[in-house]
Design a protein around this motif. Structure first.
Motif, PDB file in Angstrom:
ATOM      1  N   GLY A 150       9.820  -5.724  13.484  1.00  0.00           N
ATOM      2  CA  GLY A 150       8.748  -6.648  13.119  1.00  0.00           C
ATOM      3  C   GLY A 150       7.830  -6.058  12.069  1.00  0.00           C
ATOM      4  N   ARG A 151       7.512  -4.775  12.212  1.00  0.00           N
ATOM      5  CA  ARG A 151       6.648  -4.099  11.232  1.00  0.00           C
ATOM      6  C   ARG A 151       7.352  -3.995   9.887  1.00  0.00           C
ATOM      7  NH1 ARG A 151       4.929   1.631  10.542  1.00  0.00           N
ATOM      8  NH2 ARG A 151       2.751   1.604   9.864  1.00  0.00           N
ATOM      9  N   PHE A 152       8.635  -3.632   9.916  1.00  0.00           N
ATOM     10  CA  PHE A 152       9.410  -3.556   8.688  1.00  0.00           C
ATOM     11  C   PHE A 152       9.452  -4.913   7.989  1.00  0.00           C
ATOM     12  CE2 PHE A 152      13.555  -4.437   6.726  1.00  0.00           C
ATOM     13  CZ  PHE A 152      13.534  -3.508   5.695  1.00  0.00           C
ATOM     14  N   LEU A 153       9.681  -5.961   8.772  1.00  0.00           N
ATOM     15  CA  LEU A 153       9.773  -7.304   8.209  1.00  0.00           C
ATOM     16  C   LEU A 153       8.452  -7.722   7.573  1.00  0.00           C
ATOM     17  CD1 LEU A 153      12.011  -9.468   8.084  1.00  0.00           C
ATOM     18  CD2 LEU A 153      10.954 -10.519  10.101  1.00  0.00           C
ATOM     19  N   LEU A 154       7.338  -7.400   8.217  1.00  0.00           N
ATOM     20  CA  LEU A 154       6.018  -7.763   7.697  1.00  0.00           C
ATOM     21  C   LEU A 154       5.749  -7.103   6.348  1.00  0.00           C
ATOM     22  CD1 LEU A 154       3.169  -8.991   7.982  1.00  0.00           C
ATOM     23  CD2 LEU A 154       2.529  -6.926   9.268  1.00  0.00           C
ATOM     24  N   PHE A 155       5.927  -5.777   6.274  1.00  0.00           N
ATOM     25  CA  PHE A 155       5.619  -5.059   5.037  1.00  0.00           C
ATOM     26  C   PHE A 155       6.630  -5.383   3.928  1.00  0.00           C
ATOM     27  CE2 PHE A 155       3.248  -2.277   7.996  1.00  0.00           C
ATOM     28  CZ  PHE A 155       2.021  -2.301   7.344  1.00  0.00           C
ATOM     29  N   THR A 156       7.881  -5.612   4.311  1.00  0.00           N
ATOM     30  CA  THR A 156       8.887  -5.979   3.314  1.00  0.00           C
ATOM     31  C   THR A 156       8.578  -7.349   2.713  1.00  0.00           C
ATOM     32  OG1 THR A 156      10.616  -4.670   4.379  1.00  0.00           O
ATOM     33  CG2 THR A 156      11.338  -6.451   2.939  1.00  0.00           C
ATOM     34  N   THR A 157       8.223  -8.291   3.559  1.00  0.00           N
ATOM     35  CA  THR A 157       7.902  -9.635   3.084  1.00  0.00           C
ATOM     36  C   THR A 157       6.662  -9.622   2.197  1.00  0.00           C
ATOM     37  OG1 THR A 157       8.849 -10.612   5.090  1.00  0.00           O
ATOM     38  CG2 THR A 157       7.364 -11.991   3.795  1.00  0.00           C
ATOM     39  N   ALA A 158       5.639  -8.883   2.620  1.00  0.00           N
ATOM     40  CA  ALA A 158       4.402  -8.833   1.837  1.00  0.00           C
ATOM     41  C   ALA A 158       4.644  -8.210   0.467  1.00  0.00           C
ATOM     42  CB  ALA A 158       3.335  -8.044   2.598  1.00  0.00           C
ATOM     43  N   GLY A 159       5.342  -7.071   0.434  1.00  0.00           N
ATOM     44  CA  GLY A 159       5.598  -6.407  -0.840  1.00  0.00           C
ATOM     45  C   GLY A 159       6.486  -7.241  -1.743  1.00  0.00           C
ATOM     46  N   SER A 160       7.512  -7.861  -1.161  1.00  0.00           N
ATOM     47  CA  SER A 160       8.421  -8.690  -1.946  1.00  0.00           C
ATOM     48  C   SER A 160       7.706  -9.916  -2.492  1.00  0.00           C
ATOM     49  CB  SER A 160       9.613  -9.133  -1.088  1.00  0.00           C
ATOM     50  OG  SER A 160      10.365  -8.022  -0.656  1.00  0.00           O
ATOM     51  N   LEU A 161       6.816 -10.496  -1.703  1.00  0.00           N
ATOM     52  CA  LEU A 161       6.091 -11.684  -2.136  1.00  0.00           C
ATOM     53  C   LEU A 161       5.206 -11.381  -3.343  1.00  0.00           C
ATOM     54  CD1 LEU A 161       5.398 -14.654  -1.644  1.00  0.00           C
ATOM     55  CD2 LEU A 161       3.610 -13.891  -0.057  1.00  0.00           C
ATOM     56  N   VAL A 162       4.512 -10.249  -3.302  1.00  0.00           N
ATOM     57  CA  VAL A 162       3.650  -9.863  -4.428  1.00  0.00           C
ATOM     58  C   VAL A 162       4.494  -9.650  -5.686  1.00  0.00           C
ATOM     59  CG1 VAL A 162       2.123  -8.066  -5.324  1.00  0.00           C
ATOM     60  CG2 VAL A 162       1.856  -8.858  -2.968  1.00  0.00           C
ATOM     61  N   TRP A 163       5.559  -8.854  -5.559  1.00  0.00           N
ATOM     62  CA  TRP A 163       6.426  -8.528  -6.701  1.00  0.00           C
ATOM     63  C   TRP A 163       7.098  -9.784  -7.267  1.00  0.00           C
ATOM     64  CZ3 TRP A 163       7.295  -4.301  -9.628  1.00  0.00           C
ATOM     65  CH2 TRP A 163       8.492  -4.187 -10.330  1.00  0.00           C
ATOM     66  N   ASN A 164       7.664 -10.586  -6.383  1.00  0.00           N
ATOM     67  CA  ASN A 164       8.399 -11.764  -6.828  1.00  0.00           C
ATOM     68  C   ASN A 164       7.493 -12.804  -7.469  1.00  0.00           C
ATOM     69  OD1 ASN A 164      10.451 -10.408  -5.574  1.00  0.00           O
ATOM     70  ND2 ASN A 164      10.988 -12.015  -4.139  1.00  0.00           N
ATOM     71  N   THR A 165       6.322 -13.005  -6.890  1.00  0.00           N
ATOM     72  CA  THR A 165       5.397 -13.990  -7.456  1.00  0.00           C
ATOM     73  C   THR A 165       5.038 -13.638  -8.889  1.00  0.00           C
ATOM     74  OG1 THR A 165       4.471 -14.532  -5.276  1.00  0.00           O
ATOM     75  CG2 THR A 165       3.135 -15.086  -7.200  1.00  0.00           C
ATOM     76  N   GLY A 166       4.772 -12.360  -9.146  1.00  0.00           N
ATOM     77  CA  GLY A 166       4.414 -11.937 -10.499  1.00  0.00           C
ATOM     78  C   GLY A 166       5.532 -12.179 -11.500  1.00  0.00           C
ATOM     79  N   PHE A 167       6.743 -11.784 -11.153  1.00  0.00           N
ATOM     80  CA  PHE A 167       7.862 -11.901 -12.093  1.00  0.00           C
ATOM     81  C   PHE A 167       8.369 -13.340 -12.223  1.00  0.00           C
ATOM     82  CE2 PHE A 167       7.986  -7.340 -11.910  1.00  0.00           C
ATOM     83  CZ  PHE A 167       8.525  -6.968 -13.141  1.00  0.00           C
ATOM     84  N   VAL A 168       8.434 -14.060 -11.114  1.00  0.00           N
ATOM     85  CA  VAL A 168       8.871 -15.457 -11.184  1.00  0.00           C
ATOM     86  C   VAL A 168       7.862 -16.282 -11.968  1.00  0.00           C
ATOM     87  CG1 VAL A 168       9.312 -17.542  -9.839  1.00  0.00           C
ATOM     88  CG2 VAL A 168      10.244 -15.363  -9.074  1.00  0.00           C
ATOM     89  N   GLY A 169       6.575 -16.064 -11.675  1.00  0.00           N
ATOM     90  CA  GLY A 169       5.541 -16.793 -12.400  1.00  0.00           C
ATOM     91  C   GLY A 169       5.556 -16.505 -13.886  1.00  0.00           C
ATOM     92  N   ALA A 170       5.771 -15.243 -14.245  1.00  0.00           N
ATOM     93  CA  ALA A 170       5.833 -14.880 -15.658  1.00  0.00           C
ATOM     94  C   ALA A 170       7.026 -15.543 -16.339  1.00  0.00           C
ATOM     95  CB  ALA A 170       5.912 -13.362 -15.812  1.00  0.00           C
TER      96      ALA A 170
END
Length: 213
Positions: A150-170
């Motif tokens: 659960g902890r792994f899933l939380l931090f993985t999702t949060a980090g991926s969301l930040v990274w993906n939002t920036g690149f997809v939005g760009a």
């Protein structure tokens, strides 16, 4: 925000870019998830290339911007979970025995790394999802050291969301000029690779000096 009309052809894109956009336009969001998920299993397919293409495909009307962010993040997390499970299967003890056979590496190095990950694993996973190369491998120590799923899933999702939002939005905003992102991302990746090479070189030099009589 209204997406640009869809273009049925991807002839202006070739190689991996053409294949990725074609898959996204054919399968929609799940196609984006599949392409991004492969980044975890096949690092030569970098997210720095794929994510702007997902934004580009969204701009062409293949799916909405929100859908692009959701599906790419889903793909990132799904790929990371596969790698995490491989690490769990490998396990701490088996990995330690394998490390002990490596030249110039002591089991004490592995023990210190494991202790550090036990203290800072959450931050390592979160930030590691935003660093080229590391993003594909940071799930392995999380699995090896049995980080709670659960902890792994939380931090993985949060980090991926930040990274993906920036690149997809760009990629969405830049449209056909998305290769600009790739140039800057590639430069950053070269910087990371150079840093790893320097650190590895210093490690080898120190170990060789320590072993001299």
């Amino acid at each position: 925000m209204t997406a640009a009309p869809a273009s049925p052809a991807t002839g202006e894109l070739t190689g991996v870019a053409g294949w990725a956009v074609g898959l996204m336009e054919s399968l929609g969001g799940p196609g984006a998830a599949l392409v991004v998920g492969l980044d975890n299993l096949f690092p030569p397919l970098p997210s720095e290339l794929v994510l702007p293409l997902a934004g580009f495909a969204a701009g062409r009307g293949a799916f909405g911007l929100g859908s692009a962010i959701f599906w790419t993040t889903f793909g990132s997390v799904a790929g990371a979970v596969v790698v995490y499970l491989l690490g769990r299967r490998l396990g701490h003890d088996r990995t330690r025995r394998w490390v002990s056979r490596l030249p110039l590496v002591d089991t004490a190095d592995f023990d210190r790394t494991a202790a550090w990950f036990a203290r800072h694993g959450g931050k390592a996973v979160f930030l590691g999802r935003m660093i080229p190369l590391f993003r594909s491998f940071v799930s392995i120590p999380a699995g090896v050291e049995a980080m709670p799923f659960g902890r792994f899933l939380l931090f993985t999702t949060a980090g991926s969301l930040v990274w993906n939002t920036g690149f997809v939005g760009a990629g969405y905003l830049l449209g056909e000029h998305w290769p600009r992102i790739e140039r800057y991302a590639s430069a950053f990746q070269y910087f990371v690779v150079a840093g790893i090479a320097v650190a590895a070189g210093l490690f080898v030099v120190r170990r060789l000096r320590a072993r001299k009589p």
